[in-house]
Write an enzyme that holds these catalytic residues in place. Structure first.
Site, PDB file in Angstrom:
ATOM      1  N   LYS A  89     -17.908  -6.298   6.979  1.00 27.92           N
ATOM      2  CA  LYS A  89     -16.470  -6.307   7.193  1.00 27.92           C
ATOM      3  C   LYS A  89     -16.210  -6.264   8.693  1.00 27.92           C
ATOM      4  CE  LYS A  89     -15.701  -1.349   6.976  1.00 27.92           C
ATOM      5  NZ  LYS A  89     -14.877  -0.268   6.465  1.00 27.92           N
ATOM      6  N   ARG A 148     -21.887  -7.838  -8.596  1.00 23.88           N
ATOM      7  CA  ARG A 148     -21.424  -9.092  -9.196  1.00 23.88           C
ATOM      8  C   ARG A 148     -22.591 -10.054  -9.340  1.00 23.88           C
ATOM      9  NH1 ARG A 148     -18.541 -11.937  -5.670  1.00 23.88           N
ATOM     10  NH2 ARG A 148     -19.083 -10.348  -4.134  1.00 23.88           N
ATOM     11  N   ASN A 159     -15.286   4.877   4.098  1.00 23.56           N
ATOM     12  CA  ASN A 159     -16.282   4.602   3.059  1.00 23.56           C
ATOM     13  C   ASN A 159     -17.289   5.727   2.837  1.00 23.56           C
ATOM     14  OD1 ASN A 159     -15.036   2.228   2.497  1.00 23.56           O
ATOM     15  ND2 ASN A 159     -16.414   0.959   3.708  1.00 23.56           N
ATOM     16  N   ARG A 211     -24.260 -13.416  -8.921  1.00 25.09           N
ATOM     17  CA  ARG A 211     -24.076 -14.584  -8.029  1.00 25.09           C
ATOM     18  C   ARG A 211     -24.520 -15.848  -8.760  1.00 25.09           C
ATOM     19  NH1 ARG A 211     -23.296  -9.657  -5.742  1.00 25.09           N
ATOM     20  NH2 ARG A 211     -22.865  -9.751  -3.519  1.00 25.09           N
ATOM     21  N   ASN A 220     -22.556  -2.882  -3.874  1.00 24.60           N
ATOM     22  CA  ASN A 220     -22.873  -3.387  -2.523  1.00 24.60           C
ATOM     23  C   ASN A 220     -21.684  -3.263  -1.567  1.00 24.60           C
ATOM     24  OD1 ASN A 220     -21.660  -5.413  -4.153  1.00 24.60           O
ATOM     25  ND2 ASN A 220     -22.062  -6.900  -2.527  1.00 24.60           N
ATOM     26  N   SER A 221     -20.620  -2.627  -2.031  1.00 20.93           N
ATOM     27  CA  SER A 221     -19.486  -2.370  -1.129  1.00 20.93           C
ATOM     28  C   SER A 221     -19.862  -1.277  -0.144  1.00 20.93           C
ATOM     29  CB  SER A 221     -18.276  -1.908  -1.958  1.00 20.93           C
ATOM     30  OG  SER A 221     -18.532  -0.627  -2.500  1.00 20.93           O
ATOM     31  N   GLY A 248     -10.991   1.982  -6.690  1.00 19.35           N
ATOM     32  CA  GLY A 248     -10.607   0.628  -6.331  1.00 19.35           C
ATOM     33  C   GLY A 248     -10.433  -0.199  -7.588  1.00 19.35           C
ATOM     34  N   TYR A 265       0.860  -1.185   0.000  1.00 22.71           N
ATOM     35  CA  TYR A 265       0.000   0.000   0.000  1.00 22.71           C
ATOM     36  C   TYR A 265       0.895   1.233   0.000  1.00 22.71           C
ATOM     37  CZ  TYR A 265      -4.426   2.397   0.985  1.00 22.71           C
ATOM     38  OH  TYR A 265      -5.558   3.163   0.908  1.00 22.71           O
TER      39      TYR A 265
END
Lengths: 394, 394
Positions: B386, B221, B172, B223, B198-199, B299, B88
């Site tokens: 998370k 994404r 975020n 599923r 959905n992050s 990202g 990083y």
């Protein structure tokens, strides 16, 4: 943009056949002051050699708010070719106003013309003035045109200028000028990097940068002939380039060190990159940029897309922008006029040199096939110069 | 950033051995008001499970301009893991001030802490205040820390907030907030499009957009389980998403028509795209954007770079920018404070919902291996929630 061409219609095929097979040796003014004119025109998209035709028609005397133009010089830019091929986003105006039975467009987007007559209600423009086009899409590959002044920008001082200089200022020098001024606030001593440095835009950028005290790192294509490469490096250095490297040198792992050494051990930052090539070369350039830099793309000569590593975008805050002088001109006509006047002043003062051009004489008796050949020739790779129609005193 | 941690040094290995094998069951204040503290620390880069150690030391009483903090909640962000791995760009501070013989860094960049004591010359902060970190790199995975207030932002009104809410607002929600505000001037009714919807950032963007009257096209994404896909779509719609599509749907040729239909036959323009995925999905998104739009990358979950077609850049004037909240926070501490306060007000008013979190209790007696396991677990793909360390009243 609206064209208001008053024409005395003649059929398309008849004059074509006549003009390309039996050229009229001398233009004549018809009765009542009608102007005879010739245009390089097309009715369908395609290869210039297949779709371009030299088309003759006549223009009525200028009245009311109309002016009649005599073109002096009109370059053949690569974008003009793409426009004829139908692959350019800026479409030409197809109309029947040039006396053709089918909707027909006139090629060319850049050029300088002289006003040879003006209608009674025309203000701010007069006979003898030199004008350039306010926006692309006008159709500049023709001996004469008639339009309203809203489509024109007047060159306030034409003294000391050749038609060729005035006719080639709108696209390349303006592109270089705005890219150096509108993306990153460069100060005297600051660096920028560019590829395609020997292009018209590249040469303009080198010269403007030199005048403004910016320093340039310039990338050119590697030539198979080493002495040709060296000659080009020297030519650009003579224009004011600080550093000239080949793409091969820029893709080599030594590149970072070369740049580091040039920029006082990396203490001087490079914060602007100009790109007209694309592909992996842009990644090499991006790697030597400081945080918060901008990469401005105005061409894609290699036809390869630019790949953007996310890390450079997120952590180094490198922005990838595009620049299209046509869009800019449409949106900023007054700024365009100022930019053009500024460059022309520099030209007059001998501070700004023309890009090498191939002059293509367009006399009244020049055959269509010769003119079309000059257009088609622009397709063949990137020449050191580019073609410009220079009109005789028709 | 300078840390001024007054510590009573103990050797690294001795306490590690003790803490991970024979946990002390109750923290004790040593003589003269020294605080016993534990940190998740590392001396070398590597996988969290290999390099993280629970390390104990003590902190002297706060004096002069120092404050002592007790952490309340500290999330485990993916960036924290990358930082430990050494990949990083924002590096942690390695120092010997936490009582380790070798330069040691404390993990974690985000969190909320309570001031438990303040030196005599501290101004504007007092015992009981909640604070967040002004900049990344502080090291928030620890029970206590001592620092000067220049490294802190005070939460002016902590009423009605949980530590978890206050401790997860800096990254975020701030990222979503600034990307919606600082790139394209959106008005009520305007559209934006985002992937990774959905992050944590994606959910924050959906909610903020809804509050501000912007409309969102959200890509998630696909599923393998269709009902899971539908459930996620519904979950995001419940948060305020206007349209939710899978990446599969967005890469399909029907995508343009779906978007056209959604945007009133294409008459409503989409001028902002938020990207945390990368790869070809970004090209699909770019194709539905209006001229002069901006694509902001924050990202690269797919680890695939973004490829930029030159035509989009030049002729549509699409810009590709990056956003990194750490850089923004460093450059704009006052704006960060305002943004945080604004989001926390929305949280208090029930207008902004937390992202789903996995709370990881960090009590005085919690074993190092449990804490390290929680960190390592964040590496395993993208969970619905998370991990967040929530500290007991140690």
């Amino acid at each position: 943009m609206s064209f208001r061409l008053s024409t005395c219609s003649t059929s398309l095929r008849a004059p074509l056949a006549r003009l390309t097979t039996t050229p009229v040796t001398r233009r004549h003014l018809s009765a009542y002051g009608y102007e005879q004119t010739k245009t390089l025109a097309f009715t369908n998209y395609g290869e210039p050699k297949d779709v371009l035709r030299l088309h003759g028609h006549s223009i009525s005397p200028a009245h009311k708010d109309l002016v009649t133009l005599r073109f002096l010089a009109s370059p053949i830019n690569p974008a003009d070719i793409n426009q004829i091929q139908g692959v350019y986003p800026s479409k030409p105006t197809f109309s029947t106003t040039i006396g053709a039975p089918e909707p027909t467009a006139v090629g060319g987007n850049e050029g300088v013309a002289e006003i040879i007559s003006a209608g009674g209600s025309v203000k701010g423009f007069q006979r003898g003035d030199w004008v350039i086009m306010r926006s692309p899409g006008f159709g500049t590959w023709r001996t004469h045109a008639q339009t309203t002044t809203e489509n024109l920008l007047k060159i306030e001082d034409k003294s000391g200028l050749t038609p060729l200089q005035a006719g080639t200022v709108s696209v390349n020098p303006c592109t270089a000028y705005r890219m150096l001024k509108d993306f990153v606030p460069l100060k005297e001593g600051d660096w920028f990097i560019q590829n395609g440095a020997n292009s018209g835009v590249g040469r303009a950028a080198i010269q403007l940068a030199k005048l403004w005290g910016y320093r340039s790192i310039n990338i050119i294509r590697d030539r198979s002939d080493a002495s040709a490469t060296e000659a080009m490096k020297q030519e650009l250095k003579n224009l004011g380039a600080d550093i000239v490297l080949t793409d091969k040198e820029a893709m080599d792992k030594s590149f970072r060190n070369v740049i580091k050494e040039a920029t006082n051990g990396g203490r001087e930052q490079i914060s602007l990159a100009l790109n007209c090539v694309g592909g992996k070369l842009v990644n090499s350039m991006a790697k030597v940029l400081a945080d918060n830099s901008r990469i401005v793309t105005y061409g894609a000569m290699s036809r390869e897309p630019v790949t953007v590593p996310a890390g450079l975008q997120i952590f180094k805050n490198i922005s990838y922008d595009g620049f299209w002088v046509s869009r800019w001109s449409d949106a900023n006509p007054e700024e365009k006029k100022k930019t053009v006047e500024h460059v022309l002043n520099l030209v007059r003062e001998g501070k700004f040199k023309d890009t090498p051009f191939d002059e293509v004489k367009w006399e009244w008796e020049t055959k269509g096939e010769e003119l079309i050949k000059a257009v088609q020739g622009t397709l063949e790779g990137f020449r050191s110069g580019k073609g410009v129609f220079v009109f005789g005193k028709t």
